[in-house]
Design a protein around this motif. Structure first.
Motif, PDB file in Angstrom:
ATOM      1  N   TYR A   1       0.829  -1.202   0.000  1.00 51.32           N
ATOM      2  CA  TYR A   1       0.000   0.000   0.000  1.00 51.32           C
ATOM      3  C   TYR A   1       0.866   1.256   0.000  1.00 51.32           C
ATOM      4  CZ  TYR A   1      -3.172   3.635   1.504  1.00 51.32           C
ATOM      5  OH  TYR A   1      -3.873   4.797   1.585  1.00 51.32           O
ATOM      6  N   PHE A   2       1.839   1.299   0.886  1.00 52.89           N
ATOM      7  CA  PHE A   2       2.656   2.505   0.986  1.00 52.89           C
ATOM      8  C   PHE A   2       3.596   2.666  -0.201  1.00 52.89           C
ATOM      9  CE2 PHE A   2       1.485   2.324   5.513  1.00 52.89           C
ATOM     10  CZ  PHE A   2       0.901   3.570   5.585  1.00 52.89           C
ATOM     11  N   SER A   3       4.108   1.569  -0.743  1.00 54.03           N
ATOM     12  CA  SER A   3       4.979   1.716  -1.907  1.00 54.03           C
ATOM     13  C   SER A   3       4.172   2.213  -3.097  1.00 54.03           C
ATOM     14  CB  SER A   3       5.683   0.395  -2.245  1.00 54.03           C
ATOM     15  OG  SER A   3       4.754  -0.571  -2.685  1.00 54.03           O
ATOM     16  N   HIS A   4       2.898   1.789  -3.201  1.00 55.15           N
ATOM     17  CA  HIS A   4       2.088   2.284  -4.305  1.00 55.15           C
ATOM     18  C   HIS A   4       1.660   3.721  -4.069  1.00 55.15           C
ATOM     19  CE1 HIS A   4       0.430   1.155  -8.106  1.00 55.15           C
ATOM     20  NE2 HIS A   4      -0.562   1.974  -7.847  1.00 55.15           N
ATOM     21  N   GLY A   5       1.404   4.052  -2.810  1.00 55.95           N
ATOM     22  CA  GLY A   5       1.096   5.443  -2.484  1.00 55.95           C
ATOM     23  C   GLY A   5       2.243   6.337  -2.881  1.00 55.95           C
ATOM     24  N   ASP A   6       3.444   5.841  -2.740  1.00 56.47           N
ATOM     25  CA  ASP A   6       4.621   6.593  -3.142  1.00 56.47           C
ATOM     26  C   ASP A   6       4.673   6.780  -4.654  1.00 56.47           C
ATOM     27  OD1 ASP A   6       6.875   5.226  -0.626  1.00 56.47           O
ATOM     28  OD2 ASP A   6       5.441   6.873  -0.517  1.00 56.47           O
ATOM     29  N   LEU A   7       4.122   5.836  -5.413  1.00 60.66           N
ATOM     30  CA  LEU A   7       4.107   5.963  -6.871  1.00 60.66           C
ATOM     31  C   LEU A   7       3.316   7.208  -7.271  1.00 60.66           C
ATOM     32  CD1 LEU A   7       4.805   4.900  -9.677  1.00 60.66           C
ATOM     33  CD2 LEU A   7       2.705   3.537  -9.578  1.00 60.66           C
ATOM     34  N   ILE A   8       2.199   7.443  -6.606  1.00 60.53           N
ATOM     35  CA  ILE A   8       1.410   8.636  -6.900  1.00 60.53           C
ATOM     36  C   ILE A   8       2.217   9.885  -6.577  1.00 60.53           C
ATOM     37  CG2 ILE A   8      -0.624   9.975  -6.207  1.00 60.53           C
ATOM     38  CD1 ILE A   8      -2.069   7.256  -5.861  1.00 60.53           C
ATOM     39  N   ALA A   9       2.770   9.934  -5.374  1.00 57.74           N
ATOM     40  CA  ALA A   9       3.547  11.115  -4.972  1.00 57.74           C
ATOM     41  C   ALA A   9       4.762  11.302  -5.873  1.00 57.74           C
ATOM     42  CB  ALA A   9       3.976  10.997  -3.513  1.00 57.74           C
ATOM     43  N   ASP A  10       5.482  10.222  -6.136  1.00 62.49           N
ATOM     44  CA  ASP A  10       6.672  10.317  -6.987  1.00 62.49           C
ATOM     45  C   ASP A  10       6.315  10.781  -8.398  1.00 62.49           C
ATOM     46  OD1 ASP A  10       8.197   9.429  -4.872  1.00 62.49           O
ATOM     47  OD2 ASP A  10       8.412   7.375  -5.635  1.00 62.49           O
ATOM     48  N   THR A  11       5.251  10.241  -8.926  1.00 57.20           N
ATOM     49  CA  THR A  11       4.822  10.607 -10.277  1.00 57.20           C
ATOM     50  C   THR A  11       4.379  12.068 -10.317  1.00 57.20           C
ATOM     51  OG1 THR A  11       4.127   8.334 -10.716  1.00 57.20           O
ATOM     52  CG2 THR A  11       3.207  10.044 -12.133  1.00 57.20           C
ATOM     53  N   CYS A  12       3.578  12.456  -9.345  1.00 54.38           N
ATOM     54  CA  CYS A  12       3.017  13.820  -9.338  1.00 54.38           C
ATOM     55  C   CYS A  12       4.061  14.887  -9.048  1.00 54.38           C
ATOM     56  CB  CYS A  12       1.872  13.909  -8.331  1.00 54.38           C
ATOM     57  SG  CYS A  12       0.405  12.983  -8.851  1.00 54.38           S
ATOM     58  N   GLU A  13       5.051  14.570  -8.253  1.00 56.14           N
ATOM     59  CA  GLU A  13       6.086  15.563  -7.930  1.00 56.14           C
ATOM     60  C   GLU A  13       6.904  15.949  -9.157  1.00 56.14           C
ATOM     61  OE1 GLU A  13       6.367  17.405  -5.219  1.00 56.14           O
ATOM     62  OE2 GLU A  13       4.634  16.334  -4.429  1.00 56.14           O
TER      63      GLU A  13
ATOM     64  N   ILE B   1      -2.727  19.341  -7.957  1.00 60.12           N
ATOM     65  CA  ILE B   1      -3.919  18.844  -8.651  1.00 60.12           C
ATOM     66  C   ILE B   1      -3.727  17.384  -9.049  1.00 60.12           C
ATOM     67  CG2 ILE B   1      -3.336  19.612 -10.996  1.00 60.12           C
ATOM     68  CD1 ILE B   1      -6.319  20.333 -11.332  1.00 60.12           C
ATOM     69  N   CYS B   2      -2.513  17.016  -9.375  1.00 58.29           N
ATOM     70  CA  CYS B   2      -2.204  15.625  -9.720  1.00 58.29           C
ATOM     71  C   CYS B   2      -2.485  14.709  -8.530  1.00 58.29           C
ATOM     72  CB  CYS B   2      -0.736  15.521 -10.158  1.00 58.29           C
ATOM     73  SG  CYS B   2      -0.188  13.864 -10.579  1.00 58.29           S
ATOM     74  N   ILE B   3      -1.923  15.049  -7.381  1.00 56.10           N
ATOM     75  CA  ILE B   3      -2.087  14.212  -6.191  1.00 56.10           C
ATOM     76  C   ILE B   3      -3.551  14.171  -5.762  1.00 56.10           C
ATOM     77  CG2 ILE B   3      -1.564  14.075  -3.715  1.00 56.10           C
ATOM     78  CD1 ILE B   3       1.311  15.028  -4.459  1.00 56.10           C
ATOM     79  N   SER B   4      -4.215  15.316  -5.711  1.00 57.90           N
ATOM     80  CA  SER B   4      -5.610  15.319  -5.249  1.00 57.90           C
ATOM     81  C   SER B   4      -6.509  14.545  -6.205  1.00 57.90           C
ATOM     82  CB  SER B   4      -6.117  16.747  -5.040  1.00 57.90           C
ATOM     83  OG  SER B   4      -6.201  17.441  -6.256  1.00 57.90           O
ATOM     84  N   THR B   5      -6.257  14.659  -7.501  1.00 56.92           N
ATOM     85  CA  THR B   5      -7.067  13.930  -8.483  1.00 56.92           C
ATOM     86  C   THR B   5      -6.849  12.426  -8.350  1.00 56.92           C
ATOM     87  OG1 THR B   5      -6.985  15.797 -10.014  1.00 56.92           O
ATOM     88  CG2 THR B   5      -7.531  13.638 -10.955  1.00 56.92           C
ATOM     89  N   LEU B   6      -5.604  12.028  -8.247  1.00 58.06           N
ATOM     90  CA  LEU B   6      -5.317  10.593  -8.171  1.00 58.06           C
ATOM     91  C   LEU B   6      -5.745   9.992  -6.835  1.00 58.06           C
ATOM     92  CD1 LEU B   6      -1.876  10.479  -9.990  1.00 58.06           C
ATOM     93  CD2 LEU B   6      -4.119   9.757 -10.858  1.00 58.06           C
ATOM     94  N   ARG B   7      -5.539  10.705  -5.753  1.00 56.61           N
ATOM     95  CA  ARG B   7      -5.932  10.176  -4.438  1.00 56.61           C
ATOM     96  C   ARG B   7      -7.453  10.078  -4.311  1.00 56.61           C
ATOM     97  NH1 ARG B   7      -1.332   8.573  -2.623  1.00 56.61           N
ATOM     98  NH2 ARG B   7       0.294  10.013  -1.986  1.00 56.61           N
ATOM     99  N   SER B   8      -8.186  10.896  -5.054  1.00 56.44           N
ATOM    100  CA  SER B   8      -9.648  10.841  -4.973  1.00 56.44           C
ATOM    101  C   SER B   8     -10.237   9.729  -5.842  1.00 56.44           C
ATOM    102  CB  SER B   8     -10.253  12.187  -5.362  1.00 56.44           C
ATOM    103  OG  SER B   8     -10.057  12.440  -6.733  1.00 56.44           O
ATOM    104  N   ASN B   9      -9.407   9.098  -6.646  1.00 51.44           N
ATOM    105  CA  ASN B   9      -9.875   8.034  -7.526  1.00 51.44           C
ATOM    106  C   ASN B   9      -9.390   6.682  -6.981  1.00 51.44           C
ATOM    107  OD1 ASN B   9      -9.969   6.066  -9.674  1.00 51.44           O
ATOM    108  ND2 ASN B   9     -10.375   7.766 -11.052  1.00 51.44           N
ATOM    109  N   PRO B  10     -10.303   5.813  -6.574  1.00 55.18           N
ATOM    110  CA  PRO B  10      -9.885   4.534  -5.993  1.00 55.18           C
ATOM    111  C   PRO B  10      -9.089   3.645  -6.949  1.00 55.18           C
ATOM    112  CG  PRO B  10     -12.290   4.635  -6.237  1.00 55.18           C
ATOM    113  CD  PRO B  10     -11.749   5.977  -6.613  1.00 55.18           C
ATOM    114  N   ASP B  11      -9.262   3.835  -8.259  1.00 55.95           N
ATOM    115  CA  ASP B  11      -8.510   3.022  -9.225  1.00 55.95           C
ATOM    116  C   ASP B  11      -7.017   3.309  -9.192  1.00 55.95           C
ATOM    117  OD1 ASP B  11     -10.871   1.846 -10.059  1.00 55.95           O
ATOM    118  OD2 ASP B  11     -11.142   3.243 -11.731  1.00 55.95           O
ATOM    119  N   SER B  12      -6.639   4.473  -8.681  1.00 55.66           N
ATOM    120  CA  SER B  12      -5.222   4.832  -8.674  1.00 55.66           C
ATOM    121  C   SER B  12      -4.424   4.024  -7.659  1.00 55.66           C
ATOM    122  CB  SER B  12      -5.046   6.331  -8.414  1.00 55.66           C
ATOM    123  OG  SER B  12      -5.463   6.649  -7.099  1.00 55.66           O
TER     124      SER B  12
END
Length: 160
Positions: free
Chosen positions: A14-26, A33-44
């Motif tokens: 879970y945390f390594s994938h959560g990092d994928l969102i942060a790493d990608t968005c940074e 907007i990248c992080i908020s959009t992806l975190r609000s979508n359960p598919d991410s």
């Protein structure tokens, strides 16, 4: 013991994938907007980078639909010739975006240069709609469309 092992395994995943969102968005121009959009979508939560780009593009498509619905509603209510012309410009360009964005989504990961062209066209569409008004009623949504398209472009560029 097995339960503890499984808990550690799921937590790390879970945390390594959560990092994928942060790493990608940074790495994008609009990380918030990248992080908020992806975190609000359960598919991410289970998505790879290609799917993250698709999720961002789908969010842009949602904003385009919102603008189109609002523009069509306003068109029915207004009699002002200049406002009607501006609304028709927005409707026209965003009708095109209804084709461009799904094509971009389909091309992510298989034909990134084409996905790039289609996402870039969406930015032009938002600018065209914005510039057709002296005081647009769609400013926030047009900005969101542009920012989401830029984020998608940044993510697509990271795919190589």
């Amino acid at each position: 013991m097995l339960l503890l092992f499984l808990l550690v395994l799921f937590t790390q995943n879970y945390f390594s994938h959560g990092d994928l969102i942060a790493d990608t968005c940074e790495k994008t121009e609009y990380p918030r907007i990248c992080i908020s959009t992806l975190r609000s979508n359960p598919d991410s939560k289970t998505a790879d980078v290609k799917e993250l780009a698709r999720i961002i593009l789908k969010a842009a498509l949602g904003k385009v639909n919102t603008i189109l619905n609002q523009a069509n509603d306003l068109l029915k209510k207004t009699k002002d010739r200049l406002v009607r012309q501006s609304l028709n410009v927005c409707i026209s360009v965003y009708d095109e975006a209804l084709d461009e964005i799904p094509d971009a989504i389909a091309n992510v990961g298989t034909n990134n240069s084409e996905a790039n062209i289609q996402a870039s066209a969406t930015i032009v569409d938002a600018d065209t709609c914005e510039e057709s008004f002296s005081n647009t009623p769609f400013k926030a949504d047009n900005n969101a469309v542009k920012q989401l398209a830029v984020v998608a472009l940044d993510i697509i560029a990271s795919l190589g």
